[in-house]
Motif scaffolding. Structure first.
Motif, PDB file in Angstrom:
ATOM      1  N   GLU A   1     -72.680 -52.271  57.314  1.00 60.11           N
ATOM      2  CA  GLU A   1     -72.558 -51.374  56.450  1.00 60.11           C
ATOM      3  C   GLU A   1     -73.565 -50.136  56.784  1.00 60.11           C
ATOM      4  N   ARG A   2     -74.695 -50.198  57.000  1.00 59.28           N
ATOM      5  CA  ARG A   2     -75.677 -49.378  57.468  1.00 59.28           C
ATOM      6  C   ARG A   2     -75.336 -48.948  58.834  1.00 59.28           C
ATOM      7  N   LYS A   3     -74.763 -49.669  59.777  1.00 55.30           N
ATOM      8  CA  LYS A   3     -74.431 -49.434  61.109  1.00 55.30           C
ATOM      9  C   LYS A   3     -73.096 -48.063  61.002  1.00 55.30           C
ATOM     10  N   GLU A   4     -72.411 -48.506  60.107  1.00 57.82           N
ATOM     11  CA  GLU A   4     -71.257 -47.562  59.937  1.00 57.82           C
ATOM     12  C   GLU A   4     -71.585 -46.067  59.500  1.00 57.82           C
ATOM     13  N   ILE A   5     -72.800 -46.131  58.484  1.00 54.27           N
ATOM     14  CA  ILE A   5     -73.249 -44.953  58.142  1.00 54.27           C
ATOM     15  C   ILE A   5     -73.692 -44.222  59.052  1.00 54.27           C
ATOM     16  N   GLY A   6     -74.447 -45.076  60.021  1.00 49.24           N
ATOM     17  CA  GLY A   6     -74.981 -44.247  61.077  1.00 49.24           C
ATOM     18  C   GLY A   6     -74.116 -43.975  62.251  1.00 49.24           C
ATOM     19  N   ARG A   7     -72.913 -44.624  62.586  1.00 47.18           N
ATOM     20  CA  ARG A   7     -72.107 -44.235  63.227  1.00 47.18           C
ATOM     21  C   ARG A   7     -71.180 -42.810  62.803  1.00 47.18           C
ATOM     22  N   ARG A   8     -71.014 -42.743  61.416  1.00 45.46           N
ATOM     23  CA  ARG A   8     -70.751 -41.622  60.985  1.00 45.46           C
ATOM     24  C   ARG A   8     -71.405 -40.165  61.254  1.00 45.46           C
TER      25      ARG A   8
END
Length: 361
Positions: free
Chosen positions: A237-244
């Motif tokens: 979940e935090r990696k997806e925040i990072g990707r965005r």
């Protein structure tokens, strides 16, 4: 003799850092808040810390003081080594006392760069660097006595980010920072502890509360297949925040040495039985920083940033909500918020510009 640095804090991390830097030739001024100095009376009297484990010996410090002016006078680097809940107090303590040629370094950062800049103001704030983890696996065994079980690789970021290139080479004398993040937002999203502790702590609440009857070691007893599966979801979940936001986040990989796309089996094998981690006892209460730091200063801001940019964080949110019940606290209200970090009203593009330049608008 290398230069003098100030280490602010009286816990196990600050003791370990004072020992480490002194052992490598630095002159260390150790500061603790006056209201907590009684617990460090022996250190104040002797100016000596005894260390075992990875660093063995007795190390005499340059100063041990509860006078912040005395601690930071004439030093370039001010190292804040405290749990994240103490950061607010240190922003108030240092505001108006730090000069523009000094550098504040926060271990671990937990978005502290943004917090300091909000408190100081854009004009008066010095460069603030934040590190994603403590450099040591360590515990205080008794007054003046610290055991250092192992060393952690650590990464760093700067606010303003554009100032980092002129500082990092000199600062690697303090620690061999492996990676310089693009900015403090990436650093805050890369804090290690919430991603490592969340699953084991969540599934071990009863064992932690019964640890007076049965010894509890989180990395030995709490790291299980199920807790590793939870950790992977938190990390995703935090990696997806990072990707965005344009970041490629690899905090767990950096900590464990695993490759991206690691499985729960690989995560389990890298932590359970790790010689640097399994000797660390506790936590022994749900009031431990494993709950009261990781939730409000790690998981909560991750969730808030995710919501701001349209990324759902259902597992992170569930852990926070359960911790609210377990701790009888409202971590959503007590943790880092957009207002605390000076991000209210800024678009994702404006946020990225702000952390790069240190200027709003």
């Amino acid at each position: 003799m290398k230069e003098t640095v100030a280490v602010l804090g009286g816990g196990h991390g600050a003791h370990a850092m004072a020992v480490d830097l002194t052992s490598r030739g630095f002159s260390v001024n150790l500061f603790e808040m006056p209201e907590f100095s009684d617990g460090m009376r022996e250190v104040f009297e002797t100016r000596t810390i005894h260390s075992s484990g990875m660093i063995n010996g007795s190390f005499r410090l340059n100063k041990v003081t509860s006078d912040i002016g005395e601690a930071i006078d004439g030093v370039r680097y001010i190292l804040v080594v405290t749990p994240a809940f103490a950061h607010d107090a240190y922003t108030r303590l240092l505001r108006g006392r730090v000069t523009g040629d000094q550098v504040i370094v926060v271990y671990p950062g937990a978005f502290a760069g943004l917090l300091f800049r909000t408190a100081f103001g854009d004009r008066d704030c010095p460069v603030v660097a934040e590190v994603n983890n403590l450099p040591y696996d360590t515990r205080l065994e008794a007054p003046c006595r610290v055991v250092i079980h192992g060393f952690n690789p650590v990464n760093i970021a700067f606010l303003p980010a554009e100032k980092g290139a002129g500082l990092i080479d000199d600062m690697r004398a303090i620690h061999p920072y492996e990676k310089v993040y693009s900015d403090v937002l990436e650093a805050g999203l890369s804090i290690v502890n919430p991603g490592v502790h969340a699953g084991p702590c969540l599934l071990s609440v009863t064992a932690i509360e019964n640890s007076a009857k049965r010894p509890f070691f989180l990395y030995e007893h709490g790291v299980t297949p199920g807790s590793c599966r939870i950790n992977i979801q938190v990390d995703n979940e935090r990696k997806e925040i990072g990707r965005r936001l344009g970041y490629r986040l690899t905090p767990i990989e950096d900590f464990t040495g695993l490759d991206e796309g690691y499985t729960w089996q690989e995560l389990y094998m890298s932590i359970h039985g790790n010689i640097s981690l399994t000797p660390i006892a506790g936590p022994h209460t749900v009031s431990s920083r494993y709950f009261t730091e990781d939730a409000p200063y790690g998981l909560v801001p991750w969730s808030i940033i995710g919501k701001a940019i349209g990324v759902a964080t259902p597992v992170i949110d569930s852990i926070i909500n359960i911790y609210n019940v377990v701790n009888e606290r409202d971590w959503w209200a007590e943790g880092r918020t957009r207002d605390d970090l000076g991000l209210d009203g800024l678009s994702p593009e404006e946020i990225r510009s702000y952390v790069r330049t240190g200027k709003r608008g």
